[in-house]
Design an enzyme around this catalytic site. Structure first.
Site, PDB file in Angstrom:
ATOM      1  N   ASP A  58     -11.396   8.695  -8.673  1.00  0.00           N
ATOM      2  CA  ASP A  58     -12.224   7.750  -9.081  1.00  0.00           C
ATOM      3  C   ASP A  58     -12.251   6.102  -9.136  1.00  0.00           C
ATOM      4  OD1 ASP A  58     -15.216   7.156  -8.894  1.00  0.00           O
ATOM      5  OD2 ASP A  58     -15.506   9.190  -7.853  1.00  0.00           O
ATOM      6  N   HIS A 119     -19.035   3.928 -10.309  1.00  0.00           N
ATOM      7  CA  HIS A 119     -19.145   5.040  -9.520  1.00  0.00           C
ATOM      8  C   HIS A 119     -17.992   6.232 -10.761  1.00  0.00           C
ATOM      9  CE1 HIS A 119     -17.856   7.671  -6.159  1.00  0.00           C
ATOM     10  NE2 HIS A 119     -18.966   7.143  -5.315  1.00  0.00           N
ATOM     11  N   SER A 451     -21.186  11.012  -2.361  1.00  0.00           N
ATOM     12  CA  SER A 451     -19.881  10.564  -3.047  1.00  0.00           C
ATOM     13  C   SER A 451     -20.828  11.689  -4.889  1.00  0.00           C
ATOM     14  CB  SER A 451     -20.020   9.908  -4.004  1.00  0.00           C
ATOM     15  OG  SER A 451     -19.015   9.068  -3.607  1.00  0.00           O
TER      16      SER A 451
END
Length: 660
Positions: A58, A119, A451
């Site tokens: 990520d 994220h 996600s």
């Protein structure tokens, strides 16, 4: 490698080169959720949970977050061979590497595994973050933030930067994660392009990488994508992948606007601003174009960047006819707030750098009517609030849908997990709206996307592996799918192509009763049926011998998946699916087959009773699906029941479907 097209073609012809494909860019698919799926904080856990290592591909991780503290953790498992690059690890984050082979950095990138986006921290903490009390986003989604497997270890592989996530970096990260000794790989990534691309198996770098992980006993959990709600919008369909769609859960965040006449409209957003009920002048964007900048009402009505006259909007609430990304809106020339009209479902709320909300197109027209009929129109936007959503769970519009266009007789996505308005750890370097100048730095954020669903399923897979460390990736995937909670085709007309086997149930998944296992040899046989040559498969698999003599047409139906899909391009059909299940439940047990199907289908299971006398014993059966149908999608299910376990497999029969 950097090659010309001619060089790439010559290389592809070399004996020891299996596949050559261009480098492309991936995109990120952006906790009550655990309680909603029946996975409480005090759930029974195996002591070996702390021996499981999750590899997270990520944007990196923010190590100072309380979610990643190593208080109470012992040293990393002895099997761990990873390391930390330009980063100080601890006994929670035991590995941290970064990849940017093209050296394609921006000035805001931090050249280390540190997360400047948020994220990666969000996904990592959803999988394995510690329990942190009194967490909220300015009072929203308050409570305890926790990962599904808080004792597990995290290994970070940063492959995503401000300019995206490159395929070559992803391949390098997979290679090292496999060698380092991770147990599960979590990748909330997919290709986003103007037209969804469907790559044959092994023309996709992700399929190649995840196959090699599977060979080493590592399951890859991947986000299905955020390109829904049209059908055929998933990018990856390999049967060895665990493809995760998103669903809502019972918390919904809404925002209200009140007009000067007292009328209130409800919309969605993550609005943390409090205007304290103060009324501001309300204007329509089409009435205030930036004429000096070459705009008129035809562009300003949509609030296109720089299309509004700055002096006219300053200190006012602006009504726009189209939504835009937060980065493109910015502070909207000093406006007091903004209202966006939507022509699609309101299920992907976002936070902006000023008070805002998204309303339906119908409500937008009503507010516009109020503006045109009132001399001095006013309005105020309230801070967002939480309500209980009774229409749950359903798959939101953004979640990518199947079916599988590469192999039409397999089901995708596989399973569903919470992915809407999930709170988890964040990087304080990225403000709430991602707009420069936004002073709202945060430690935890509420965001949505597949996600967010993917790490829920990753955690559930880790939970299973902590009890059964020797289970294969296919066994873990089977346990998750056959114990999933059924979802409603009424709320999701795309049925299994929206939610797969259903909503994950980790507690049930550790006691599935029976599992469907698939070996590397089984996948190779399947690939023979997909048309790959012996030469290709010899390079790809050390264990491959020959495709000669295998019935290619039947290979896909013989792949031992825990689901059944049948594409029919005609009125009547008959198809047989041989399957083998392994007993992992009671030592002595007898399972009886139960089929739930509409009258359009005739589904036979032979034998209809399976008796087991030991753990690990295997039994085979055959499912025959026949019928006559002209409807687009027909759903059914097979349940093996021994009185204690209900092993459920989805069955879907479908014809030619519209792709939009």
């Amino acid at each position: 490698m950097k090659l010309t097209e001619e060089e790439a073609e010559r290389m592809a012809e070399m004996d020891n080169v299996f596949s050559v494909f261009p480098n492309t860019k991936y995109h990120l698919h952006t906790t009550r959720s655990w309680d909603f799926i029946g996975f409480p904080q005090n759930v029974n856990r195996a002591t070996t949970e702390s021996d499981i290592i999750v590899g997270v591909l990520d944007t990196g991780i923010w190590p100072e977050s309380e979610s990643f503290s190593d208080r109470g953790f012992g040293p990393p498992p002895s099997k761990w061979k990873g390391s930390c690059h330009n980063f100080t690890c601890n006994n929670k984050i035991i590995g941290a590497k970064y990849y940017n082979i093209l050296q394609n950095f921006t000035e805001d990138d931090m050249i280390s595994p540190r997360d400047t986006n948020g994220h990666g921290s969000h996904c990592a903490s959803t999988v394995a973050g510690n329990s942190v009390n009194s967490v909220s986003l300015f009072g929203l989604a308050s409570g305890t933030s926790r990962g599904g497997v808080p004792s597990a270890r995290i290994a970070v592989y940063k492959i995503c930067w401000n300019k995206g996530c490159q395929v070559i970096d992803m391949l390098a990260a997979f290679d090292e994660a496999i060698d380092d000794g991770v147990d599960i790989i979590s990748a909330s990534l997919a290709i986003v392009s103007p037209g969804i691309q469907h790559f044959p198996y092994f023309k996709s770098a992700f399929d190649v990488a995840s196959f090699y992980a599977m060979r080493k006993g590592i399951l890859t959990s991947q986000a299905a994508g955020n390109s829904g709600p049209s059908l055929y919008t998933m990018s990856y369909h390999a049967p060895w992948l665990l493809s995760v769609a998103a669903t809502t859960f019972d918390r919904k965040i809404v925002t209200k606007v009140q007009l000067g006449n007292g009328v209130v409209y409800e919309g969605v957003s993550i609005n943390t601003f409090d205007l304290e009920k103060k009324l501001y002048p309300l204007i329509y964007a089409g009435d205030v174009p930036n004429i000096a900048g070459g705009h008129n009402s035809s562009t300003s009505r949509y609030c296109i960047e720089d299309s509004l006259d700055a002096d006219s909007v300053k200190g006012k609430i602006v009504l726009c006819e189209r939504i835009h990304r937060t980065e493109n809106v910015g502070f909207l020339s000093g406006a007091a707030g903004v209202i966006f009209g939507l022509i699609y479902p309101q299920d992907l709320p976002a936070a902006y750098a000023l008070p805002e909300l998204l309303i339906t197109q119908w409500d937008q027209r009503l507010i516009h009517s109020y503006i045109t009929s009132t001399r001095n129109a006013t309005a105020t936007i309230f801070k967002s609030e939480e309500i209980n959503d009774g229409l749950i769970p359903f798959v939101p519009s953004f979640s990518s849908r199947g079916p599988n266009p590469i192999t039409v007789n397999t089901l995708k996505p596989d399973i569903t997990a919470p992915g809407v308005e999930v709170i988890a750890a964040w990087s304080p370097l990225n403000p709430l709206s991602s707009v420069k100048g936004d002073k709202r730095t945060i430690q935890y954020n509420v965001i949505s996307g597949t996600s967010m669903a993917c790490p829920h399923v990753t955690a559930a897979a880790v939970y299973i592996k902590s009890f059964y460390p020797n289970w294969t990736p296919a066994m873990i995937k089977s346990a998750l799918m056959t114990t999933a909670t059924p979802m409603s085709p009424t709320l999701n007309p795309e049925a299994e192509f929206a939610y797969g086997a259903g909503l994950i149930n980790p507690v049930k998944a550790v006691n599935p009763g029976l599992v469907y296992d698939i070996s590397e040899a089984d996948y190779i046989k399947f690939l023979c049926g997909e048309g790959y040559t012996d030469k290709e498969l010899e390079v790809f698999s050390l264990n491959h011998s020959s495709c000669k003599g295998q019935d290619n047409k039947r290979a896909v139906y013989e792949l031992n998946l825990p689901s059944f899909a049948l594409f029919v391009n005609g009125s009547d059909f008959t198809r047989a699916y041989p399957r083998t299940v392994t007993n992992v439940g009671s030592v002595t047990s007898t399972y009886k087959a139960k089929v739930i199907a509409p009258s359009l289908l005739n589904i036979q299971v032979k034998p209809s009773t399976l008796s087991f006398t030991s753990i690990g014993q295997k039994k085979s059966f055959c499912v025959t699906i026949e019928g006559i149908t002209n409807v687009e999608i027909v759903s059914a299910s097979l349940i093996w029941d021994d009185g204690s376990h209900q092993v459920k497999s989805p069955i879907v029969v479908y014809g030619v479907l519209p792709n939009s």
